[in-house]
Design a protein around this motif. Structure first.
Motif, mmCIF file in Angstrom:
data_model
loop_
_atom_site.group_PDB
_atom_site.id
_atom_site.type_symbol
_atom_site.label_atom_id
_atom_site.label_comp_id
_atom_site.label_asym_id
_atom_site.label_seq_id
_atom_site.Cartn_x
_atom_site.Cartn_y
_atom_site.Cartn_z
ATOM 1 N N MET A 123 -26.780 -17.631 14.177
ATOM 2 C CA MET A 123 -27.423 -16.347 14.335
ATOM 3 C C MET A 123 -28.061 -15.937 13.007
ATOM 4 O O MET A 123 -27.430 -15.978 11.960
ATOM 5 N N VAL A 124 -29.305 -15.510 13.066
ATOM 6 C CA VAL A 124 -30.056 -15.146 11.868
ATOM 7 C C VAL A 124 -29.773 -13.695 11.494
ATOM 8 O O VAL A 124 -29.813 -12.804 12.350
ATOM 9 N N LYS A 125 -29.474 -13.466 10.224
ATOM 10 C CA LYS A 125 -29.242 -12.103 9.730
ATOM 11 C C LYS A 125 -30.559 -11.356 9.593
ATOM 12 O O LYS A 125 -31.541 -11.917 9.112
ATOM 13 N N GLU A 126 -30.567 -10.108 10.029
ATOM 14 C CA GLU A 126 -31.767 -9.279 9.879
ATOM 15 C C GLU A 126 -31.885 -8.803 8.442
ATOM 16 O O GLU A 126 -30.904 -8.472 7.808
ATOM 17 N N LYS A 127 -33.097 -8.745 7.957
ATOM 18 C CA LYS A 127 -33.360 -8.248 6.608
ATOM 19 C C LYS A 127 -34.341 -7.094 6.699
ATOM 20 O O LYS A 127 -35.156 -7.021 7.597
ATOM 21 N N GLY A 128 -34.264 -6.198 5.731
ATOM 22 C CA GLY A 128 -35.227 -5.106 5.659
ATOM 23 C C GLY A 128 -34.864 -3.921 6.537
ATOM 24 O O GLY A 128 -33.729 -3.763 6.969
ATOM 25 N N ARG A 129 -35.888 -3.101 6.790
ATOM 26 C CA ARG A 129 -35.702 -1.835 7.494
ATOM 27 C C ARG A 129 -36.586 -1.795 8.734
ATOM 28 O O ARG A 129 -37.795 -1.992 8.648
ATOM 29 N N LYS A 130 -35.981 -1.540 9.898
ATOM 30 C CA LYS A 130 -36.713 -1.437 11.155
ATOM 31 C C LYS A 130 -36.443 -0.055 11.747
ATOM 32 O O LYS A 130 -35.315 0.257 12.139
ATOM 33 N N VAL A 131 -37.469 0.780 11.799
ATOM 34 C CA VAL A 131 -37.316 2.157 12.273
ATOM 35 C C VAL A 131 -37.161 2.174 13.794
ATOM 36 O O VAL A 131 -37.920 1.529 14.514
ATOM 37 N N ILE A 132 -36.164 2.918 14.263
ATOM 38 C CA ILE A 132 -35.907 3.068 15.690
ATOM 39 C C ILE A 132 -36.541 4.356 16.194
ATOM 40 O O ILE A 132 -37.262 4.367 17.183
ATOM 41 N N ALA A 133 -36.273 5.473 15.490
ATOM 42 C CA ALA A 133 -36.796 6.775 15.903
ATOM 43 C C ALA A 133 -37.006 7.648 14.674
ATOM 44 O O ALA A 133 -36.266 7.555 13.696
ATOM 45 N N GLN A 134 -38.036 8.494 14.728
ATOM 46 C CA GLN A 134 -38.320 9.429 13.635
ATOM 47 C C GLN A 134 -38.441 10.839 14.184
ATOM 48 O O GLN A 134 -38.878 11.034 15.315
ATOM 49 N N ASN A 135 -38.080 11.795 13.350
ATOM 50 C CA ASN A 135 -38.234 13.202 13.695
ATOM 51 C C ASN A 135 -39.429 13.728 12.903
ATOM 52 O O ASN A 135 -39.282 14.256 11.805
ATOM 53 N N ARG A 136 -40.628 13.550 13.453
ATOM 54 C CA ARG A 136 -41.843 13.944 12.741
ATOM 55 C C ARG A 136 -41.970 15.454 12.607
ATOM 56 O O ARG A 136 -42.560 15.970 11.677
ATOM 57 N N ARG A 137 -41.425 16.163 13.564
ATOM 58 C CA ARG A 137 -41.519 17.628 13.578
ATOM 59 C C ARG A 137 -40.674 18.255 12.455
ATOM 60 O O ARG A 137 -40.932 19.393 12.048
ATOM 61 N N ARG B 196 -34.737 2.298 21.900
ATOM 62 C CA ARG B 196 -34.648 3.470 22.758
ATOM 63 C C ARG B 196 -33.710 4.507 22.146
ATOM 64 O O ARG B 196 -32.506 4.329 22.152
ATOM 65 N N ALA B 197 -34.290 5.588 21.627
ATOM 66 C CA ALA B 197 -33.496 6.695 21.094
ATOM 67 C C ALA B 197 -34.414 7.891 20.851
ATOM 68 O O ALA B 197 -35.620 7.727 20.682
ATOM 69 N N SER B 198 -33.832 9.082 20.842
ATOM 70 C CA SER B 198 -34.586 10.296 20.562
ATOM 71 C C SER B 198 -33.757 11.205 19.658
ATOM 72 O O SER B 198 -32.632 11.576 20.004
ATOM 73 N N ILE B 199 -34.321 11.560 18.503
ATOM 74 C CA ILE B 199 -33.590 12.444 17.582
ATOM 75 C C ILE B 199 -34.271 13.803 17.454
ATOM 76 O O ILE B 199 -33.996 14.550 16.528
ATOM 77 N N VAL B 200 -35.137 14.132 18.411
ATOM 78 C CA VAL B 200 -35.884 15.391 18.352
ATOM 79 C C VAL B 200 -34.943 16.594 18.359
ATOM 80 O O VAL B 200 -35.113 17.528 17.583
ATOM 81 N N ASP B 201 -33.945 16.597 19.229
ATOM 82 C CA ASP B 201 -33.033 17.740 19.356
ATOM 83 C C ASP B 201 -31.764 17.587 18.520
ATOM 84 O O ASP B 201 -30.861 18.394 18.624
ATOM 85 N N ALA B 202 -31.685 16.546 17.711
ATOM 86 C CA ALA B 202 -30.449 16.244 16.992
ATOM 87 C C ALA B 202 -30.279 17.119 15.745
ATOM 88 O O ALA B 202 -31.259 17.576 15.149
ATOM 89 N N PHE B 203 -29.022 17.345 15.399
ATOM 90 C CA PHE B 203 -28.665 18.053 14.167
ATOM 91 C C PHE B 203 -27.296 17.569 13.724
ATOM 92 O O PHE B 203 -26.570 16.954 14.497
ATOM 93 N N ALA B 204 -26.955 17.823 12.480
ATOM 94 C CA ALA B 204 -25.667 17.384 11.949
ATOM 95 C C ALA B 204 -24.829 18.595 11.541
ATOM 96 O O ALA B 204 -25.370 19.614 11.102
ATOM 97 N N THR B 205 -23.523 18.461 11.709
ATOM 98 C CA THR B 205 -22.596 19.521 11.308
ATOM 99 C C THR B 205 -21.474 18.909 10.480
ATOM 100 O O THR B 205 -21.187 17.715 10.595
ATOM 101 N N VAL B 206 -20.837 19.744 9.681
ATOM 102 C CA VAL B 206 -19.677 19.309 8.905
ATOM 103 C C VAL B 206 -18.463 20.044 9.456
ATOM 104 O O VAL B 206 -18.392 21.275 9.407
ATOM 105 N N ASP B 207 -17.509 19.281 10.019
ATOM 106 C CA ASP B 207 -16.292 19.846 10.600
ATOM 107 C C ASP B 207 -15.080 19.135 10.010
ATOM 108 O O ASP B 207 -14.975 17.911 10.097
ATOM 109 N N ASP B 208 -14.168 19.880 9.416
ATOM 110 C CA ASP B 208 -12.923 19.339 8.860
ATOM 111 C C ASP B 208 -13.151 18.176 7.905
ATOM 112 O O ASP B 208 -12.466 17.151 7.967
ATOM 113 N N GLY B 209 -14.155 18.298 7.046
ATOM 114 C CA GLY B 209 -14.405 17.268 6.052
ATOM 115 C C GLY B 209 -15.079 16.010 6.585
ATOM 116 O O GLY B 209 -15.104 14.990 5.914
ATOM 117 N N GLU B 210 -15.623 16.074 7.799
ATOM 118 C CA GLU B 210 -16.348 14.946 8.385
ATOM 119 C C GLU B 210 -17.706 15.425 8.859
ATOM 120 O O GLU B 210 -17.847 16.564 9.286
#
Length: 162
Positions: free
Chosen positions: A1-15, A44-58
């Motif tokens: 199996m060949v190891k992937e190298k570099g960066r391959k974008v799956i989804a971007q939040n342009r807004r 296949r992914a969508s990060i348009v409505d995504a957000f991050a939170t910090v809960d209990d140190g995670e």
């Protein structure tokens, strides 16, 4: 199996850059299930409505939509489940301190493969007001007009202003 190298974008939040003023960016790993990774490999992914939170140190990523893997079985994942982001302890503590200052939020900017591992680019950002957005658009239009004028002048087709 060949190891992937570099960066391959799956989804971007342009807004995100339009709606937020980005202060700082972080790269975080994402804890995923097997069928989620397979679905992401299909792009296949969508990060348009995504957000991050910090809960209990995670740090948790909420609202990220990864559709179910088409060839999955009963072990398929839930498309909008909460996913854990993997950051160093000192990065999480720093984020907690900045967020407590007020007015700042964690916005996912992009989701990508980096050397075969799924990463999420997080931005510590401050929400823009509508007048800030108008100013940014006006500045962008002015810069575009200047570039056009320079391009025309370089080609010897400068328009006269009269």
């Amino acid at each position: 199996m060949v190891k992937e190298k570099g960066r391959k974008v799956i989804a971007q939040n342009r807004r995100a850059r339009h709606d937020y003023a980005v202060l700082e960016e972080f790269e975080a790993g994402v804890a995923l299930m097997g069928t989620e990774v397979k679905s992401l490999r299909l792009g296949r992914a969508s990060i348009v409505d995504a957000f991050a939170t910090v809960d209990d140190g995670e740090v948790w990523l909420r609202g990220l939509h990864i559709p179910e893997y088409t060839h999955g079985s009963w072990t398929n994942h839930e498309p909008r489940r909460t996913r854990k982001l993997l950051l160093h302890k000192w990065e999480i503590e720093r984020l907690i301190g900045k967020i407590r200052e007020g007015g700042l939020t964690l916005v996912p900017m992009s989701l990508y493969f980096s050397d075969g591992k799924v990463k999420c680019e997080l931005a510590l950002a401050k929400g823009k007001k509508s007048y800030d957005k108008r100013q940014d658009l006006a500045k962008k239009d002015a810069e575009r007009d200047i570039r056009r004028a320079f391009g025309r002048a370089a080609k010897g087709r400068a328009r006269s202003l009269s």
